[in-house]
Design an enzyme around this catalytic site. Sequence first.
Site, PDB file in Angstrom:
ATOM      1  N   ARG A 110       0.888  -1.327   0.186  1.00 31.48           N
ATOM      2  CA  ARG A 110       0.141  -0.025  -0.287  1.00 31.48           C
ATOM      3  C   ARG A 110       0.827   0.972   0.130  1.00 31.48           C
ATOM      4  O   ARG A 110       2.286   1.428   0.871  1.00 31.48           O
ATOM      5  CB  ARG A 110      -0.969  -0.278   1.443  1.00 31.48           C
ATOM      6  CG  ARG A 110      -0.369   0.735   2.994  1.00 31.48           C
ATOM      7  CD  ARG A 110       0.101   1.835   3.072  1.00 31.48           C
ATOM      8  NE  ARG A 110       0.111   1.633   4.728  1.00 31.48           N
ATOM      9  CZ  ARG A 110       1.475   1.936   4.802  1.00 31.48           C
ATOM     10  NH1 ARG A 110       1.346   2.917   4.736  1.00 31.48           N
ATOM     11  NH2 ARG A 110       1.253   1.862   6.446  1.00 31.48           N
ATOM     12  N   GLU A 209      -6.849   6.866   7.462  1.00 29.82           N
ATOM     13  CA  GLU A 209      -5.790   7.415   7.659  1.00 29.82           C
ATOM     14  C   GLU A 209      -5.454   9.134   7.089  1.00 29.82           C
ATOM     15  O   GLU A 209      -4.492   9.698   7.781  1.00 29.82           O
ATOM     16  CB  GLU A 209      -4.917   6.947   8.568  1.00 29.82           C
ATOM     17  CG  GLU A 209      -3.929   7.863   9.471  1.00 29.82           C
ATOM     18  CD  GLU A 209      -2.506   7.159   9.935  1.00 29.82           C
ATOM     19  OE1 GLU A 209      -3.007   6.028  10.906  1.00 29.82           O
ATOM     20  OE2 GLU A 209      -1.093   7.449   9.614  1.00 29.82           O
ATOM     21  N   ARG A 213      -6.220   5.235   0.474  1.00 26.27           N
ATOM     22  CA  ARG A 213      -4.770   4.092   0.785  1.00 26.27           C
ATOM     23  C   ARG A 213      -4.952   3.283  -0.276  1.00 26.27           C
ATOM     24  O   ARG A 213      -6.070   2.366  -0.656  1.00 26.27           O
ATOM     25  CB  ARG A 213      -5.077   3.462   2.471  1.00 26.27           C
ATOM     26  CG  ARG A 213      -4.637   4.337   3.362  1.00 26.27           C
ATOM     27  CD  ARG A 213      -3.027   3.950   3.423  1.00 26.27           C
ATOM     28  NE  ARG A 213      -3.163   4.476   4.732  1.00 26.27           N
ATOM     29  CZ  ARG A 213      -1.599   5.189   5.996  1.00 26.27           C
ATOM     30  NH1 ARG A 213      -2.288   2.898   6.267  1.00 26.27           N
ATOM     31  NH2 ARG A 213      -1.958   5.558   6.687  1.00 26.27           N
ATOM     32  N   CYS A 255       0.443  10.989   9.517  1.00 24.65           N
ATOM     33  CA  CYS A 255       1.837  10.470  10.124  1.00 24.65           C
ATOM     34  C   CYS A 255       3.388  10.833   9.809  1.00 24.65           C
ATOM     35  O   CYS A 255       3.194  10.062   9.063  1.00 24.65           O
ATOM     36  CB  CYS A 255       1.042   9.386  10.883  1.00 24.65           C
ATOM     37  SG  CYS A 255       2.303   8.504  11.782  1.00 24.65           S
ATOM     38  N   THR A 257       5.397   9.053   9.973  1.00 27.62           N
ATOM     39  CA  THR A 257       5.881   7.134  10.360  1.00 27.62           C
ATOM     40  C   THR A 257       5.724   7.401   8.448  1.00 27.62           C
ATOM     41  O   THR A 257       6.194   6.186   8.205  1.00 27.62           O
ATOM     42  CB  THR A 257       5.356   6.003  10.870  1.00 27.62           C
ATOM     43  OG1 THR A 257       3.951   6.631  10.663  1.00 27.62           O
ATOM     44  CG2 THR A 257       5.579   7.071  12.224  1.00 27.62           C
ATOM     45  N   ARG A 264       4.374   0.757   2.116  1.00 28.07           N
ATOM     46  CA  ARG A 264       3.702  -0.756   3.068  1.00 28.07           C
ATOM     47  C   ARG A 264       3.882  -1.589   2.174  1.00 28.07           C
ATOM     48  O   ARG A 264       2.839  -1.996   2.048  1.00 28.07           O
ATOM     49  CB  ARG A 264       3.514  -0.051   4.238  1.00 28.07           C
ATOM     50  CG  ARG A 264       4.154  -2.023   5.577  1.00 28.07           C
ATOM     51  CD  ARG A 264       3.336  -1.096   6.862  1.00 28.07           C
ATOM     52  NE  ARG A 264       2.249  -2.386   6.825  1.00 28.07           N
ATOM     53  CZ  ARG A 264       1.639  -3.265   6.951  1.00 28.07           C
ATOM     54  NH1 ARG A 264       2.638  -4.349   7.509  1.00 28.07           N
ATOM     55  NH2 ARG A 264       0.047  -4.128   7.249  1.00 28.07           N
ATOM     56  N   ARG A 293       4.525  -6.718  12.256  1.00 33.12           N
ATOM     57  CA  ARG A 293       3.045  -7.260  12.768  1.00 33.12           C
ATOM     58  C   ARG A 293       2.387  -7.866  13.172  1.00 33.12           C
ATOM     59  O   ARG A 293       2.372  -8.484  12.524  1.00 33.12           O
ATOM     60  CB  ARG A 293       2.283  -5.954  12.091  1.00 33.12           C
ATOM     61  CG  ARG A 293       2.635  -4.128  11.294  1.00 33.12           C
ATOM     62  CD  ARG A 293       2.602  -3.756  10.683  1.00 33.12           C
ATOM     63  NE  ARG A 293       2.144  -2.296  10.850  1.00 33.12           N
ATOM     64  CZ  ARG A 293       2.391  -1.181  10.309  1.00 33.12           C
ATOM     65  NH1 ARG A 293       0.931  -1.241   9.735  1.00 33.12           N
ATOM     66  NH2 ARG A 293       2.554   0.183  10.437  1.00 33.12           N
ATOM     67  N   GLU A 298      -1.050  -3.514  12.336  1.00 38.46           N
ATOM     68  CA  GLU A 298      -1.437  -2.520  13.366  1.00 38.46           C
ATOM     69  C   GLU A 298      -1.189  -3.300  14.773  1.00 38.46           C
ATOM     70  O   GLU A 298      -2.404  -2.809  14.858  1.00 38.46           O
ATOM     71  CB  GLU A 298      -0.804  -0.896  13.123  1.00 38.46           C
ATOM     72  CG  GLU A 298       0.427  -0.175  13.682  1.00 38.46           C
ATOM     73  CD  GLU A 298       0.134   1.326  12.568  1.00 38.46           C
ATOM     74  OE1 GLU A 298      -1.065   1.054  13.046  1.00 38.46           O
ATOM     75  OE2 GLU A 298       1.101   2.028  12.912  1.00 38.46           O
TER      76      GLU A 298
HETATM   77  P1  ADP Z   1      -1.038  -0.502   6.635  1.00 34.59           P
HETATM   78  O1  ADP Z   1      -0.596  -1.120   6.389  1.00 34.59           O
HETATM   79  O2  ADP Z   1      -2.701   0.949   6.131  1.00 34.59           O
HETATM   80  O3  ADP Z   1      -0.606   0.657   7.739  1.00 34.59           O
HETATM   81  P2  ADP Z   1      -2.388  -1.684   9.162  1.00 34.59           P
HETATM   82  O4  ADP Z   1      -0.686  -2.821   9.709  1.00 34.59           O
HETATM   83  O5  ADP Z   1      -3.916  -1.777  10.193  1.00 34.59           O
HETATM   84  O6  ADP Z   1      -2.453  -0.850   7.936  1.00 34.59           O
HETATM   85  O7  ADP Z   1      -3.187  -3.516   8.277  1.00 34.59           O
HETATM   86  C1  ADP Z   1      -3.889  -3.785   7.649  1.00 34.59           C
HETATM   87  C2  ADP Z   1      -5.216  -4.707   7.241  1.00 34.59           C
HETATM   88  O8  ADP Z   1      -4.133  -5.199   6.170  1.00 34.59           O
HETATM   89  C3  ADP Z   1      -5.392  -5.327   8.288  1.00 34.59           C
HETATM   90  O9  ADP Z   1      -6.240  -6.131   8.352  1.00 34.59           O
HETATM   91  C4  ADP Z   1      -4.430  -6.877   8.163  1.00 34.59           C
HETATM   92  O10 ADP Z   1      -4.763  -7.881   8.458  1.00 34.59           O
HETATM   93  C5  ADP Z   1      -4.174  -6.495   6.523  1.00 34.59           C
HETATM   94  N1  ADP Z   1      -3.047  -7.621   6.142  1.00 34.59           N
HETATM   95  C6  ADP Z   1      -1.727  -6.412   5.883  1.00 34.59           C
HETATM   96  N2  ADP Z   1      -1.243  -7.389   5.718  1.00 34.59           N
HETATM   97  C7  ADP Z   1      -1.378  -8.632   5.094  1.00 34.59           C
HETATM   98  C8  ADP Z   1      -1.038  -9.546   3.782  1.00 34.59           C
HETATM   99  N3  ADP Z   1       0.354  -9.796   3.969  1.00 34.59           N
HETATM  100  N4  ADP Z   1      -2.480  -9.893   3.217  1.00 34.59           N
HETATM  101  C9  ADP Z   1      -3.669  -9.899   3.889  1.00 34.59           C
HETATM  102  N5  ADP Z   1      -4.013  -8.839   4.645  1.00 34.59           N
HETATM  103  C10 ADP Z   1      -2.857  -8.633   5.400  1.00 34.59           C
HETATM  104  N1  ARG Z   2      -0.138   7.698  16.367  1.00 35.52           N
HETATM  105  C1  ARG Z   2       0.921   6.208  17.155  1.00 35.52           C
HETATM  106  C2  ARG Z   2       1.407   6.724  17.726  1.00 35.52           C
HETATM  107  O1  ARG Z   2       2.270   7.697  18.172  1.00 35.52           O
HETATM  108  C3  ARG Z   2       0.594   5.561  16.167  1.00 35.52           C
HETATM  109  C4  ARG Z   2       2.292   5.788  14.754  1.00 35.52           C
HETATM  110  C5  ARG Z   2       2.091   5.543  13.824  1.00 35.52           C
HETATM  111  N2  ARG Z   2       1.086   4.460  12.892  1.00 35.52           N
HETATM  112  C6  ARG Z   2       0.080   4.494  12.891  1.00 35.52           C
HETATM  113  N3  ARG Z   2      -0.730   4.688  11.759  1.00 35.52           N
HETATM  114  N4  ARG Z   2       0.632   6.435  11.408  1.00 35.52           N
HETATM  115  O2  ARG Z   2       2.234   5.535  18.484  1.00 35.52           O
END
Ligand code: ADP
Ligand code: ARG
Length: 340
Positions: A110, A209, A213, A255, A257, A264, A293, A298
């Site tokens: 993403r 966020e 995305r 954010c 980060t 990601r 993760r 997250e």
């Molecule tokens: P982001 O990637 O947007 O930072 P998250 O870590 O919360 O946020 O992930 C978003 C969603 O995508 C979660 O429901 C997670 O389980 C799903 N997800 C992340 N990586 C994978 C993957 N490789 N395959 C399937 N689902 C995934």
């Molecule tokens: N704001 C949260 C923290 O300070 C999350 C930081 C990174 N994650 C995010 N989804 N932006 O811990």
Amino acid sequence: MNPPVFPEESNCLAKKYLSQKIFKVIEHEKTDSGFTLTQAISSGIKNLDSSIGVYAGDAQSYKTFSLLFDPIICDYHGFSKDKTHQPNISPLMLPSLDPGNNYIKSTRIRVARNLKGFSFPCHITLSQRRELEKKIISALDRLKENLRGKYYSFESIDEKELKQLKQKNVWFQKGDRFQNAAGINSDFPNCRGVFHSFDKRFMVWVNEEDHLRIISMERTSDISGVYNRLAGALLALNQTLEFSRDKTYGYLTSCPTNIGTSMRAGVHIRLEKLERNKDLLQHLSRAYHLQIRGTGGEKTTVENALFDISNRQRLGISESGIIQNLHNGLLAIIKAEQSL
Ligand code: ADP
Ligand code: ARG
């Protein structure tokens, strides 16, 4: 204004870098859209387990509050303003990592994008959100071939469709308490939605966020295939939407980060042996600049040895560099799992 009081137990970067001296200089600053320092740090003040503790309300926040944002960015990304962030989103052809899908169950990449000229989600009005949603839907409507799909609004989706999209990790949840404290959940579920391609491999989250995305995902280990689809989508969307971007910091996101590539790229990978050898997994992840993760995303835990392993670096590295590193790291991790 009294200096902000971060919880005593808090170790967030906002607390670390908002010294009395810096506070005195920026306490009364505001961006043109009216975003204040109090708003920027409210999530860190309210959540003692924040790791960063700050969000940007618009692109200008990165300049107006640079005395706070710059050291946070330098600490988190190991990136200072004397370096240059150089994007490179050209297509890649990498050998298959796990052709039998013995370990890797799915791959997801993403990026985050925000539209130029609009406040970011923690500081946006309902009417701006609506205007933004319309613009985004119209751009998504113009996608061609395998990127064509349908937009599902949170305001009107029916129960059956919702259940299906949730099962496939296509849907997103209302923001967590960190995002909530920042204001990202304002007017939820209005103007939120998910675009899903008919081939089920491409999706866009609208008004989560970040404004967008943009996600490419499939149940294979074909990292370059997933990446190339995303690269094609970005090229197409760039023709109709103008994204918030900075020469030094790359794409600007809510954010800090996520700035830079905002990418990601990761896999869901089953590692039953390494789960019992966590030190080795940690060591390999660090060596290849990867992060781990939980299965649900997250701040969740790993279920049934299904890890989410993705890049940790987003700034000062190109998009294709991220994918190369991930590929190398996963090869090493799979090799270690096999050898145990
Ligand atoms: P982001 O990637 O947007 O930072 P998250 O870590 O919360 O946020 O992930 C978003 C969603 O995508 C979660 O429901 C997670 O389980 C799903 N997800 C992340 N990586 C994978 C993957 N490789 N395959 C399937 N689902 C995934
Ligand atoms: N704001 C949260 C923290 O300070 C999350 C930081 C990174 N994650 C995010 N989804 N932006 O811990």
